[in-house]
Design an enzyme around this catalytic site. Structure first.
Site, short mmCIF file in Angstrom:
data_model
loop_
_atom_site.label_atom_id
_atom_site.label_comp_id
_atom_site.label_asym_id
_atom_site.label_seq_id
_atom_site.Cartn_x
_atom_site.Cartn_y
_atom_site.Cartn_z
N ARG A 290 -11.51 17.76 -14.41
CA ARG A 290 -12.54 16.76 -14.18
C ARG A 290 -13.83 17.21 -14.86
O ARG A 290 -14.19 18.37 -14.81
CB ARG A 290 -12.81 16.60 -12.68
N TYR B 295 -7.38 12.83 -18.39
CA TYR B 295 -7.03 13.82 -17.37
C TYR B 295 -7.03 13.21 -15.96
O TYR B 295 -7.97 12.50 -15.58
CB TYR B 295 -8.01 15.01 -17.40
N GLY B 296 -6.01 13.54 -15.19
CA GLY B 296 -5.77 13.00 -13.85
C GLY B 296 -7.00 12.64 -13.03
O GLY B 296 -7.25 11.48 -12.74
N GLY B 297 -7.78 13.66 -12.66
CA GLY B 297 -8.90 13.41 -11.75
C GLY B 297 -9.95 12.46 -12.32
O GLY B 297 -10.71 11.85 -11.59
N LYS C 73 -9.88 10.53 -6.80
CA LYS C 73 -11.24 10.98 -6.47
C LYS C 73 -12.25 9.82 -6.53
O LYS C 73 -13.15 9.74 -5.71
CB LYS C 73 -11.69 12.07 -7.42
N HIS D 218 -12.40 15.12 1.63
CA HIS D 218 -11.55 15.89 0.71
C HIS D 218 -10.72 16.87 1.55
O HIS D 218 -10.97 18.08 1.54
CB HIS D 218 -12.48 16.62 -0.26
N SER E 189 -11.26 22.00 -4.75
CA SER E 189 -10.07 21.88 -5.58
C SER E 189 -9.55 23.26 -5.98
O SER E 189 -10.32 24.17 -6.26
CB SER E 189 -10.41 21.11 -6.85
N ALA E 190 -8.21 23.34 -6.01
CA ALA E 190 -7.54 24.58 -6.42
C ALA E 190 -7.85 25.78 -5.52
O ALA E 190 -7.97 26.90 -5.97
CB ALA E 190 -7.83 24.90 -7.88
N CYS E 191 -7.99 25.52 -4.21
CA CYS E 191 -8.14 26.60 -3.23
C CYS E 191 -6.96 26.64 -2.28
O CYS E 191 -7.03 27.22 -1.21
CB CYS E 191 -9.43 26.45 -2.44
N THR F 44 -2.74 22.22 -1.21
CA THR F 44 -1.34 21.80 -1.30
C THR F 44 -0.43 22.84 -0.62
O THR F 44 0.48 22.47 0.13
CB THR F 44 -0.94 21.60 -2.78
N ASP G 218 -4.74 16.27 -0.04
CA ASP G 218 -6.01 16.20 -0.77
C ASP G 218 -7.08 15.32 -0.10
O ASP G 218 -8.25 15.65 -0.17
CB ASP G 218 -5.74 15.69 -2.20
N ASN H 190 -5.03 24.70 -15.14
CA ASN H 190 -5.12 23.50 -14.29
C ASN H 190 -3.96 22.53 -14.56
O ASN H 190 -4.09 21.33 -14.38
CB ASN H 190 -6.47 22.81 -14.50
N ARG I 298 -0.54 20.49 -13.90
CA ARG I 298 -0.29 19.77 -12.64
C ARG I 298 1.10 19.17 -12.58
O ARG I 298 1.73 18.89 -13.60
CB ARG I 298 -1.31 18.61 -12.54
N GLY J 259 2.16 31.22 3.80
CA GLY J 259 2.78 30.93 5.10
C GLY J 259 2.08 31.64 6.25
O GLY J 259 2.00 31.11 7.36
N ASP J 260 1.56 32.84 5.97
CA ASP J 260 0.91 33.59 7.04
C ASP J 260 -0.33 32.89 7.58
O ASP J 260 -0.83 33.24 8.65
CB ASP J 260 0.60 35.00 6.56
O1 SAT Z 1 -9.54 16.06 -9.58
S1 SAT Z 1 -8.10 16.14 -9.58
O2 SAT Z 1 -7.57 14.99 -8.92
O3 SAT Z 1 -7.62 16.20 -10.94
C1 SAT Z 1 -7.59 17.51 -8.79
C2 SAT Z 1 -8.59 18.09 -7.89
O4 SAT Z 1 -9.62 18.56 -8.38
O5 SAT Z 1 -8.38 18.10 -6.67
MN MN Z 2 -8.85 17.71 -4.57
#
Ligand code: SAT
Ligand code: MN
Length: 601
Positions: A76, A204-206, A213, A233, A255-257, A260, A284, A380, A382, A507-508
């Site tokens: 993004r 790009y996706g986002g 988003k 979020h 994002s990315a923490c 998922t 998300d 990044n 996906r 998992g923990d």
């Molecule tokens: O923004 S995206 O949907 O590409 C992914 C994210 O940042 O959560």
């Molecule tokens: Mn996100």
């Protein structure tokens, strides 16, 4: 201009808007997306021909396809993302702002004639189950088949939505065009007052899956403020205990923490015998409202995952791996010779060769100009996959009622400062806790990775209006709640002086969620600290986990001197909002400061 249409569209405003946008973009054809398998297959075939998509090995990955975005178009672009309101104050100090006139003019110039020789697809979509009081309708126009195919996974799309929309239904007008995919001609614009999104120059996706988003967070947060609900979020997870009782938790992370991973976690050995089952509702986004019973209820407006691949394997997230074995779109990963895919941290051996995410031949021995290994997959990269394919998909995914939320969790990626887990004293203090969130920058955003930025509620890039007002909105929702969820803060990423992670994560993390559930049920006491309640050591079940006692102490430690300097940083951040900053949160900051000054007893 030719157009297909399977159902008659009686919605005059919709038809007029589609034609107006087509007049500007000038596509050769308009194609309405009906949601059928037949049309989806046709679009795939067309994209295979042009090379926009590559069909993967259908024996090993049935229904799976591959896509590469342009090299400068892999995340993004927050600096090119704007909130366009008449008054700059409405967008607030944390958003880029442009006037609607300027936004329409600047993006319009890029859109102009940008679809000559291309097809404009019309995607009617619903965020949330059609017919739920939570849900919102959008229509996305795009010249990208990749976008269409992603939207068919991420949203409920096609004729059924048009039928629901009828003659006068409200919808968000979403316009996307790839144009030249030139970063200098890229704009992602939101016009909350017009319920409109214009995104141009990216693939790009986002930036381009406008239901995600753009609609579900930026526009929805604005609508939520006016209509009295929250667009957040947040992932949503249900944890069922032995007795069959399921507790739902919504959790916000940048994002990315690991949202998922957390949303579909697998109970660790040691906790398994307690008989927990995990149900994934979303990874998300959560839309939440106070219902008549005085509780907070939530849906996940999406129907797919758009998840990060590097580091994902059967050890870190077996459910994600199972989910993406079919009907999945892989973006920006390494393409192997056998027509399957690979990314750094994937299962199995590192392939000897392949074609990397930029389209170049790759081997694991390649080095860049600094001598560092060349990555096969973009950090990044996906996967896009239907949630229903997830082994832990909640049976309530399509429930128009949503699920009742017992706890809200905020979390960031902090090497220091924030303990593994703490609980806020009450709702107001919880809103404060969310408002002071901060996290290290990850690959999902352009920017210096690793630097800490303040990211309240993980909404900094996504709040569609002045964040001072957003904090006030959170406080107001609390007043309407009779059964207030507990509010917690977690940090899976605390390290020691050598940079080693102290907590195993994945998992923990259920061990921490279990404590949260116990707190919600009033089963355990806690230790009061200046920042909130921290677990008593014995209350986090560590069975089956080898963790050093000292590490555990470090993980739960609240270092007053570190927090004192944090207070200064928070103060500077709060100052940005001027008079829009709710007095309640300034009081909370003051109270924290005082608590930190009190001597230990
Ligand atoms: O923004 S995206 O949907 O590409 C992914 C994210 O940042 O959560
Ligand atoms: Mn996100």
């Amino acid at each position: 201009m030719k157009a297909n249409q399977t159902v008659k569209v009686n919605h005059k405003e919709l038809v007029k808007w589609v034609l107006d946008m087509a007049k500007m973009c000038n596509p050769d054809r308009i194609v309405w997306i009906d949601g059928s398998q037949k049309q989806k297959k046709e679009l795939e075939r067309e994209a295979f021909k042009t090379g926009e998509l590559i069909q993967l090995n259908q024996k090993l990955l049935p229904g799976c396809i591959y896509h590469r975005t342009a090299v400068n178009d892999v995340a993004r672009t927050e600096h090119l993302t704007f909130i366009c309101t008449p008054d700059k104050e409405e967008a607030g100090p944390t958003n880029n702002w442009m006037s609607p006139e300027e936004g329409y003019a600047r993006a319009g110039a890029i859109f102009k004639n940008s679809m000559i020789g291309r097809t404009m697809y019309v995607i009617p979509f619903s965020m949330g189950p059609i017919n739920s009081e939570f849900s919102k309708i959008g229509v996305e126009l795009t010249d990208s088949i990749y976008v269409v195919l992603n939207m068919l996974i991420m949203t409920r799309a096609g004729d059924k939505v048009l039928r629901f929309l009828g003659e006068k239904g409200q919808f968000t007008k979403c316009l996307h065009g790839k144009a030249e995919r030139d970063i200098n001609k890229r704009l992602i614009l939101h016009f909350p007052n017009d319920n409109t999104i214009w995104s141009v120059g990216s693939g790009y996706g986002g930036n381009v899956l406008l239901g995600k988003k753009c609609l579900s967070l930026r526009i929805a947060s604005f609508l939520g403020k006016h209509e009295g609900w929250l667009a957040e979020h947040m992932l949503i997870i249900g944890i069922e205990d032995k007795s069959g009782k399921t507790t739902y938790i919504a959790a916000a992370f940048p994002s990315a923490c690991g949202k998922t991973n957390l949303a579909m976690l697998i109970p660790p050995e040691g906790l398994k015998k307690k008989g927990y089952k995990v149900w994934t509702v979303g990874d998300d986004i959560a839309w939440m409202r106070v219902k008549q019973d005085g509780s907070l209820w939530a849906i996940n407006p999406e129907s797919g995952f758009f998840g990060v691949l590097p580091g994902t394997n059967t050890k870190t997230n077996a459910n994600a791996i199972a989910t993406m074995q079919r009907n999945t779109i892989y973006t920006n990963v390494l393409l192997k010779e056998d027509g399957t895919v690979w990314w750094e941290g994937a299962d199995g051996p590192v392939p000897e060769r392949g074609v990397d995410w930029t389209g170049k031949p790759w081997t694991p021995y390649l080095k860049d100009e600094n001598g560092a290994p060349v990555k096969g997959a973009n950090p990044n990269s996906r996967f896009t996959a239907p949630i229903k394919q997830c082994p832990t998909a909640s049976p309530l995914l399509d429930s128009p009622e949503g699920v009742p939320i017992s706890a809200l969790v905020f979390g960031g990626r902090r090497a220091r400062l924030a303990p593994l887990i703490y609980e806020s004293f009450n709702w107001q203090h919880g809103v404060f806790t969310g408002s002071i969130m901060a996290s290290e920058i990850t690959a999902a955003q352009y920017g210096a990775q690793g630097t800490v930025r303040r990211d309240p509620m993980a909404m900094i890039p996504f709040c569609g209006y002045n964040m001072g007002d957003y904090f006030a909105h959170w406080l107001k929702i609390g007043k309407e709640l009779k059964n207030k969820p507990g509010i917690f803060h977690v940090n899976w990423f605390r390290t020691d002086a050598d940079g080693r992670f102290l907590w195993p994560g994945f998992g923990d993390n259920l061990r921490v969620l279990e404590w949260i559930i116990k707190r919600c049920d009033g089963q355990v006491n806690a230790q009061k600290t200046p920042i909130g309640y921290v677990p008593l050591k014995e209350d986090i079940d560590l069975e089956g986990l080898e963790i050093d006692k000292k590490d555990m102490e470090e993980l739960l430690k609240v270092d007053k001197s570190e927090w004192k300097s944090e207070v200064e940083d928070i103060k500077n951040f709060y100052d940005k909002f001027g008079t829009r900053m709710p007095a309640e949160l300034l009081e909370e900051l003051d109270a924290l400061k005082k608590r930190l000054e009190q001597p230990d007893n």
